[in-house]
Design an enzyme around this catalytic site. Structure first.
Site, PDB file in Angstrom:
ATOM      1  N   SER A 179      14.507  90.466 -47.356  1.00 50.29           N
ATOM      2  CA  SER A 179      14.926  90.518 -48.787  1.00 50.29           C
ATOM      3  C   SER A 179      14.241  89.543 -49.351  1.00 50.29           C
ATOM      4  CB  SER A 179      16.291  90.482 -48.595  1.00 50.29           C
ATOM      5  OG  SER A 179      17.002  90.820 -49.712  1.00 50.29           O
ATOM      6  N   ASP A 273      18.943 101.628 -49.108  1.00 51.65           N
ATOM      7  CA  ASP A 273      18.840 100.242 -49.641  1.00 51.65           C
ATOM      8  C   ASP A 273      18.332 100.545 -51.162  1.00 51.65           C
ATOM      9  OD1 ASP A 273      18.071  97.754 -50.433  1.00 51.65           O
ATOM     10  OD2 ASP A 273      16.743  97.459 -48.930  1.00 51.65           O
ATOM     11  N   HIS A 303      20.675  97.971 -46.822  1.00 50.77           N
ATOM     12  CA  HIS A 303      20.314  96.564 -46.946  1.00 50.77           C
ATOM     13  C   HIS A 303      20.680  95.650 -46.257  1.00 50.77           C
ATOM     14  CE1 HIS A 303      17.831  93.829 -49.246  1.00 50.77           C
ATOM     15  NE2 HIS A 303      19.005  93.007 -49.202  1.00 50.77           N
TER      16      HIS A 303
END
Length: 336
Positions: A179, A273, A303
């Site tokens: 991320s 995501d 995610h």
């Protein structure tokens, strides 16, 4: 370009056909985890503020049962940083060294996350990659907005490359992150190439914060699954503070004119995501600039799925993804 996981070659998917990268529905395992997490999140992160959101995520960790895999050794260190010392945690394989080194940057929107939040993941990564992992506690927003995290991330890579006594390094070096941390790994790779900096052999970008745009199908269709629209806006406001910074290639490497010279990469995306299409676009950009890429898409995942490793959450695809990433690193370092 090589592809694995559930998705097609991203270079063969046009921007309007993002649905090819996702299954009909999220996997039941992640639907169960999302339901569990929703019970512990009564308010938007922006309402809780940075301190409240960090406390909430810490409580969530306390409530999870985990049986971490054994590694050879772990140790905490403070290393020199551009402002203050940077805390790092090292994970050493259960074998004699020396080892390749993987510098790891945690996720959390540049606001959340720390050494403890990704401890379980880094242990798994150490075991699966057979590398010494260095987890980095870079400065977080909003107390330290851009470019503080970038400066710390680059300083940590330089430290690892310098052959410090704290590491039993064989000279091979990779950067990795998930991320926001995936975005930092990509930025560090770009900076090293442009500044004749640390000689990086590989980069692993797990659903990275690279190239996400509001008009992408994944952003339109999948906000609300783990990441809400409010979350994404709050993270951006905390980190960038100014729209001008968002256009800086050292904030978003997809803004770079040329990525030639960065190391080969594994790019991981998740079907459900919001950041998926940004990751796909960045993989394409790397390939277009002559960089070797292994693209791995997990079409039923959301995610944050690679850190769903605890006994409480227990998502099988998370374990598989870490094993896949470890295999890519072993291959990059010629480890049997």
């Amino acid at each position: 370009m090589t592809t694995d996981g559930d998705g097609p070659d991203p270079t063969a998917t046009d921007d309007r056909s993002g649905s090819k990268l996702e299954a009909d529905a999220p996997h039941p395992d992640v639907e169960r985890v999302m339901a569990q997490r929703d019970r512990f999140r009564p308010l938007p992160l922006s309402t809780l503020g940075a301190r409240g959101a960090r406390l909430l995520t810490r409580v969530g960790r306390w409530l999870q049962e985990s049986d971490p895999p054994a590694v050879g050794a772990t140790s905490d260190h403070s290393i020199p940083g551009p402002a203050d010392d940077i805390d790092v945690r090292t994970y050493r394989p259960d074998r004699a060294g020396p080892y390749p080194t993987v510098v790891y940057y945690h996720g959390g929107g540049y606001v959340l996350g720390n050494l403890d939040s990704h401890d379980l993941f880094c242990r798994h990564l150490c075991v699966e990659s057979d590398c010494e992992v260095v987890s980095v506690a870079y400065r977080r927003a909003p107390e330290h907005p851009f470019p503080a995290a970038v400066e710390d991330a680059y300083a940590a890579a330089e430290w690892a490359a310098s052959g410090p006594e704290a590491l039993d390094a064989d000279g091979q070096l990779a950067v990795a992150g998930d991320s926001a941390g995936g975005g930092l790994a990509a930025v560090v790779s770009l900076m090293a190439a442009e500044r004749d900096g640390p000689d990086l052999d590989y980069q692993v970008l797990v659903y990275p914060d690279t190239g996400a745009r509001e008009d992408q199908p994944s952003m339109r269709e999948h906000t609300g699954l783990i990441l809400t629209e409010d979350d994404l806006e709050w993270f951006r406001d905390c980190y960038y503070r100014s729209e001008i910074h968002q256009r800086n290639p050292y904030a978003d490497p997809s803004r770079a004119c040329d990525l030639a010279g960065v190391p080969p990469a594994t790019v991981v995306t998740a079907g459900f995501d919001p950041l998926r299409d940004g990751g796909v676009a960045y993989a394409r950009q790397l390939v277009g600039d002559g960089v070797s890429v292994r693209f791995r898409n997990y079409s039923e995942m959301v995610h944050g799925f690679v850190t769903m490793l605890s006994e409480t959450e227990d998502v099988d695809r998370a374990t598989e993804a870490v094993a896949d990433i470890g295999a890519d690193l072993r291959d990059a370092f010629d480890l049997e």
